[in-house]
Design a protein around this motif. Sequence first.
Motif, mmCIF file in Angstrom:
data_model
loop_
_atom_site.group_PDB
_atom_site.id
_atom_site.type_symbol
_atom_site.label_atom_id
_atom_site.label_comp_id
_atom_site.label_asym_id
_atom_site.label_seq_id
_atom_site.Cartn_x
_atom_site.Cartn_y
_atom_site.Cartn_z
ATOM 1 N N SER A 7 0.813 -1.224 0.000
ATOM 2 C CA SER A 7 0.000 0.000 0.000
ATOM 3 C C SER A 7 0.843 1.269 0.000
ATOM 4 O O SER A 7 0.387 2.330 -0.420
ATOM 5 C CB SER A 7 -0.937 0.002 1.206
ATOM 6 N N THR A 8 2.088 1.180 0.487
ATOM 7 C CA THR A 8 2.955 2.358 0.511
ATOM 8 C C THR A 8 4.077 2.266 -0.516
ATOM 9 O O THR A 8 4.726 3.266 -0.824
ATOM 10 C CB THR A 8 3.593 2.540 1.905
ATOM 11 N N GLY A 9 4.326 1.051 -1.011
ATOM 12 C CA GLY A 9 5.413 0.872 -1.988
ATOM 13 C C GLY A 9 6.786 0.864 -1.364
ATOM 14 O O GLY A 9 7.788 0.910 -2.066
ATOM 15 N N ARG A 10 6.867 0.779 -0.034
ATOM 16 C CA ARG A 10 8.165 0.833 0.638
ATOM 17 C C ARG A 10 8.707 -0.565 0.901
ATOM 18 O O ARG A 10 7.957 -1.511 1.158
ATOM 19 C CB ARG A 10 8.070 1.604 1.959
ATOM 20 N N VAL A 11 10.024 -0.669 0.838
ATOM 21 C CA VAL A 11 10.724 -1.905 1.164
ATOM 22 C C VAL A 11 11.686 -1.623 2.312
ATOM 23 O O VAL A 11 12.514 -0.721 2.219
ATOM 24 C CB VAL A 11 11.508 -2.439 -0.053
ATOM 25 N N HIS A 12 11.558 -2.377 3.401
ATOM 26 C CA HIS A 12 12.472 -2.242 4.536
ATOM 27 C C HIS A 12 13.236 -3.547 4.688
ATOM 28 O O HIS A 12 12.662 -4.632 4.604
ATOM 29 C CB HIS A 12 11.708 -1.934 5.829
ATOM 30 N N VAL A 13 14.533 -3.432 4.921
ATOM 31 C CA VAL A 13 15.396 -4.610 5.009
ATOM 32 C C VAL A 13 16.151 -4.596 6.328
ATOM 33 O O VAL A 13 16.697 -3.556 6.727
ATOM 34 C CB VAL A 13 16.406 -4.645 3.838
ATOM 35 N N ARG A 14 16.197 -5.735 6.976
ATOM 36 C CA ARG A 14 17.034 -5.900 8.165
ATOM 37 C C ARG A 14 18.149 -6.880 7.828
ATOM 38 O O ARG A 14 17.893 -7.991 7.374
ATOM 39 C CB ARG A 14 16.213 -6.422 9.341
ATOM 40 N N ALA A 15 19.386 -6.451 8.041
ATOM 41 C CA ALA A 15 20.543 -7.297 7.766
ATOM 42 C C ALA A 15 21.704 -6.793 8.602
ATOM 43 O O ALA A 15 21.631 -5.726 9.233
ATOM 44 C CB ALA A 15 20.893 -7.276 6.277
ATOM 45 N N GLY A 16 22.805 -7.553 8.599
ATOM 46 C CA GLY A 16 23.933 -7.252 9.472
ATOM 47 C C GLY A 16 24.682 -5.991 9.146
ATOM 48 O O GLY A 16 25.208 -5.327 10.027
ATOM 49 N N THR A 17 24.758 -5.617 7.849
ATOM 50 C CA THR A 17 25.497 -4.433 7.441
ATOM 51 C C THR A 17 24.638 -3.584 6.519
ATOM 52 O O THR A 17 23.691 -4.072 5.898
ATOM 53 C CB THR A 17 26.802 -4.792 6.708
ATOM 54 N N ARG A 18 24.998 -2.295 6.421
ATOM 55 C CA ARG A 18 24.246 -1.392 5.554
ATOM 56 C C ARG A 18 24.392 -1.795 4.084
ATOM 57 O O ARG A 18 23.452 -1.690 3.307
ATOM 58 C CB ARG A 18 24.729 0.046 5.769
ATOM 59 N N LYS A 19 25.594 -2.260 3.691
ATOM 60 C CA LYS A 19 25.789 -2.677 2.303
ATOM 61 C C LYS A 19 24.907 -3.876 1.976
ATOM 62 O O LYS A 19 24.303 -3.949 0.905
ATOM 63 C CB LYS A 19 27.258 -3.029 2.053
ATOM 64 N N LEU A 20 24.820 -4.837 2.913
ATOM 65 C CA LEU A 20 23.978 -6.002 2.697
ATOM 66 C C LEU A 20 22.511 -5.597 2.597
ATOM 67 O O LEU A 20 21.761 -6.126 1.767
ATOM 68 C CB LEU A 20 24.182 -7.002 3.839
ATOM 69 N N ARG A 21 22.084 -4.635 3.435
ATOM 70 C CA ARG A 21 20.699 -4.147 3.360
ATOM 71 C C ARG A 21 20.426 -3.518 2.002
ATOM 72 O O ARG A 21 19.394 -3.749 1.378
ATOM 73 C CB ARG A 21 20.442 -3.136 4.483
ATOM 74 N N HIS A 22 21.382 -2.695 1.549
ATOM 75 C CA HIS A 22 21.224 -2.018 0.263
ATOM 76 C C HIS A 22 21.143 -3.026 -0.878
ATOM 77 O O HIS A 22 20.263 -2.943 -1.747
ATOM 78 C CB HIS A 22 22.385 -1.054 0.041
ATOM 79 N N ASP A 23 22.060 -4.004 -0.891
ATOM 80 C CA ASP A 23 22.086 -4.994 -1.968
ATOM 81 C C ASP A 23 20.819 -5.845 -1.960
ATOM 82 O O ASP A 23 20.260 -6.157 -3.026
ATOM 83 C CB ASP A 23 23.318 -5.893 -1.827
ATOM 84 N N ALA A 24 20.362 -6.240 -0.761
ATOM 85 C CA ALA A 24 19.157 -7.062 -0.664
ATOM 86 C C ALA A 24 17.929 -6.297 -1.150
ATOM 87 O O ALA A 24 17.064 -6.839 -1.851
ATOM 88 C CB ALA A 24 18.953 -7.525 0.779
ATOM 89 N N ALA A 25 17.842 -5.010 -0.783
ATOM 90 C CA ALA A 25 16.700 -4.198 -1.201
ATOM 91 C C ALA A 25 16.678 -4.033 -2.715
ATOM 92 O O ALA A 25 15.628 -4.196 -3.355
ATOM 93 C CB ALA A 25 16.754 -2.834 -0.526
ATOM 94 N N GLU A 26 17.841 -3.730 -3.307
ATOM 95 C CA GLU A 26 17.895 -3.551 -4.761
ATOM 96 C C GLU A 26 17.535 -4.844 -5.481
ATOM 97 O O GLU A 26 16.803 -4.840 -6.475
ATOM 98 C CB GLU A 26 19.289 -3.080 -5.181
ATOM 99 N N SER A 27 18.041 -5.978 -4.994
ATOM 100 C CA SER A 27 17.748 -7.260 -5.625
ATOM 101 C C SER A 27 16.266 -7.589 -5.535
ATOM 102 O O SER A 27 15.652 -8.050 -6.506
ATOM 103 C CB SER A 27 18.581 -8.360 -4.948
ATOM 104 N N PHE A 28 15.667 -7.351 -4.372
ATOM 105 C CA PHE A 28 14.243 -7.624 -4.175
ATOM 106 C C PHE A 28 13.390 -6.758 -5.105
ATOM 107 O O PHE A 28 12.455 -7.242 -5.744
ATOM 108 C CB PHE A 28 13.860 -7.358 -2.714
ATOM 109 N N ILE A 29 13.723 -5.471 -5.187
ATOM 110 C CA ILE A 29 12.943 -4.557 -6.013
ATOM 111 C C ILE A 29 13.027 -4.946 -7.491
ATOM 112 O O ILE A 29 12.022 -4.936 -8.215
ATOM 113 C CB ILE A 29 13.415 -3.105 -5.793
ATOM 114 N N ARG A 30 14.227 -5.320 -7.918
ATOM 115 C CA ARG A 30 14.409 -5.628 -9.342
ATOM 116 C C ARG A 30 13.844 -7.000 -9.720
ATOM 117 O O ARG A 30 13.203 -7.143 -10.763
ATOM 118 C CB ARG A 30 15.894 -5.561 -9.706
#
Length: 488
Positions: A7-30
Motif C-alpha cells: 500500500s505504501t510501496g516501501r521496502v524495509h530490510v534488516r541485515a547485518g550491514t548497511r551494504k547487505l541491506r542495500h544490496d538485498a533491497a535492490e535485488s528484491f525490487i528488481r
Amino acid sequence: MIVHTPSTGRVHVRAGTRKLRHDAAESFIRTVLEQEPSQQPVDFQAYDIARFFNGFDLGLPEFDDASILRARVIRADISIGNLANRLSVSTSLDEDIGQLISDQPGLERIFRNALAMRFVEIAVQYRRAGVDGERTLDFTLTDRNTTSLLSLDDPFERVLGHRLLRHWGILRDGRAPTPRESTAVLPALLALWNLASDRINGAWLHERGVDVKTLLDLGFLVPSGWEGDDLIDEEDDFGEHVAKVVERPEGLELHSSDGQSSSAALPERYRVYRIRDGWVASHLREQLGKALDITAMENIRPDLIALGALEIDGRDVPLYLARRLEDERVRAAIDTELRARDKQGIGLVLQAGDVAGVCLAANVLARLADHILPEGAEFAVDLTSLTAAFRRNRSLAQGGAAVEFHKSGTGAGVLSVPGRGTIDIVGENRVTVIDRLVQAYPTPMKTEDMIAGFGGQSLSSIFGQPLWDKLKAGFMRSPKRGQWEIAV
C-alpha cells in the motif's frame, strides 16, 4: 528480513550491514517487484521523539478504515546528568503518563531538564472497519531512528502505526530538495561527502553553521543516538572522561568525572547523526551534472570522479571531482590515477574539501565551493571564475618557469619542475633529500650526499617505491651511475 508494504510501496530490510541491506533491497525490487529502485534511500524516514519534551498528548485522528479510540505513551526513557544515566517511567494504557509525571514531586522538572529523550513506547486502542472487536497496537521508538513497527507481522498495523506517527508529527518522510534548497545545502553536502564517514556529531555541524533540520528533512542525515563520552583537552594530553552537561546561570558547562570542566553549547552538540552517504553522493552528482551539462560521469575510484570535459580556450579540459585530499594516502592514490591520464592534457580538479594548493599531478586544483553562484534560484557553477582559475594556475600545473621547492615547515613541500608539473613531498627525510637536490640544481648530486645522515637508507626506502617511481618518471634523472639531478 525483507518487509514490503504494497500500500505504501516501501521496502524495509534488516541485515547485518548497511551494504547487505542495500544490496538485498535492490535485488528484491528488481527481481521480485520488477521495478527500478528509487535513487532516494528506501528507508527515507526519520522518527523525532524529542517532540515529547513538550508533552505526551496524542491527538486522535479520523481514518476511514479504523477508529482510533485511545492513544497514549505508556513508557518514556530519558537521560539525566550525563548521557549514560537513564531514567524510565512506565504505566498502562489506562493512565496518563504526563499526569503521572507532574503528580510526582520534582519529576516534571527532571523531565523538562533532561539531556535527551531516548525511548518511547506507545499503545493505541483501535477498531478496524469491518472487523469485530477492539485491538491494541503497541510499538516502540528510539532516538537511534528505529521503531518496532517494522517487526510487526500484520501489514495493516505497520501502515496504521506510520500513519499515526505522521499525524502526530513524529515521523518525517524525506522529500526531494527544491532548487533553492539544493543550492543552500550543497556546501554542507560537499563537506559531508569529503569526510567519507558514516557518522557525524552535532558539534561538527554546529561549528560550521550547518542547517541540521533541513538536512534531516531531506534525508541526508538521520538521528543516531548520542555521544556517551567526550574528550576533555588537557594541557599535556587528551584523556577520555564520562561527560555531563550542567546548567549554570551564565550558560551550560561540560563536566568530566575527574572535576574538569569546559563551556558547552546546547546538548544537541552531542547528538550523533548517520550520514546517508549514498544519497549525498547521488544528489551531488545529479546537481553537478545539471550545472555543468555533463551527460556521463566515471567513478575512477571512491574518492575521484571524472566529470567529462570543460571547453576552455578552444580545447577540452578534463574535469574531475576529488575528496579527502587532506589524507596523504588518498591524495597519493589520486595523484597516481591522474598521472596515468596525463596524455589527456592539463585538467581541472574540483575538490570537495579545502586543502591548500593550486596544483595536483600536473592539473589545476580548485575548491568547488568557491565557484558556486550564491543566491541563485537553483544550483549553478560560476564557469567564468572556474575558467579564470584554470588560466591563472595552468602554468604552475606545468611546473612554472623555474625549478622550485615550496616547503611547508620541515615535513611537507611541493616540487615544481618546468614542463614536468608539480608533485607533493611529505615526510621530513624526503623533504630534506629533495631540498638538497634543488639547492644543487643544475649541478648533479651524488647519491651518498643526498642520503647523508639517514643511516644508509636507499632512496627507494626513503621515498617508498610508488613515490620514488613517480619521481624517476618525471622529476629526477640519473646522468650517470651514482648521481641524480632535476629533470628539466
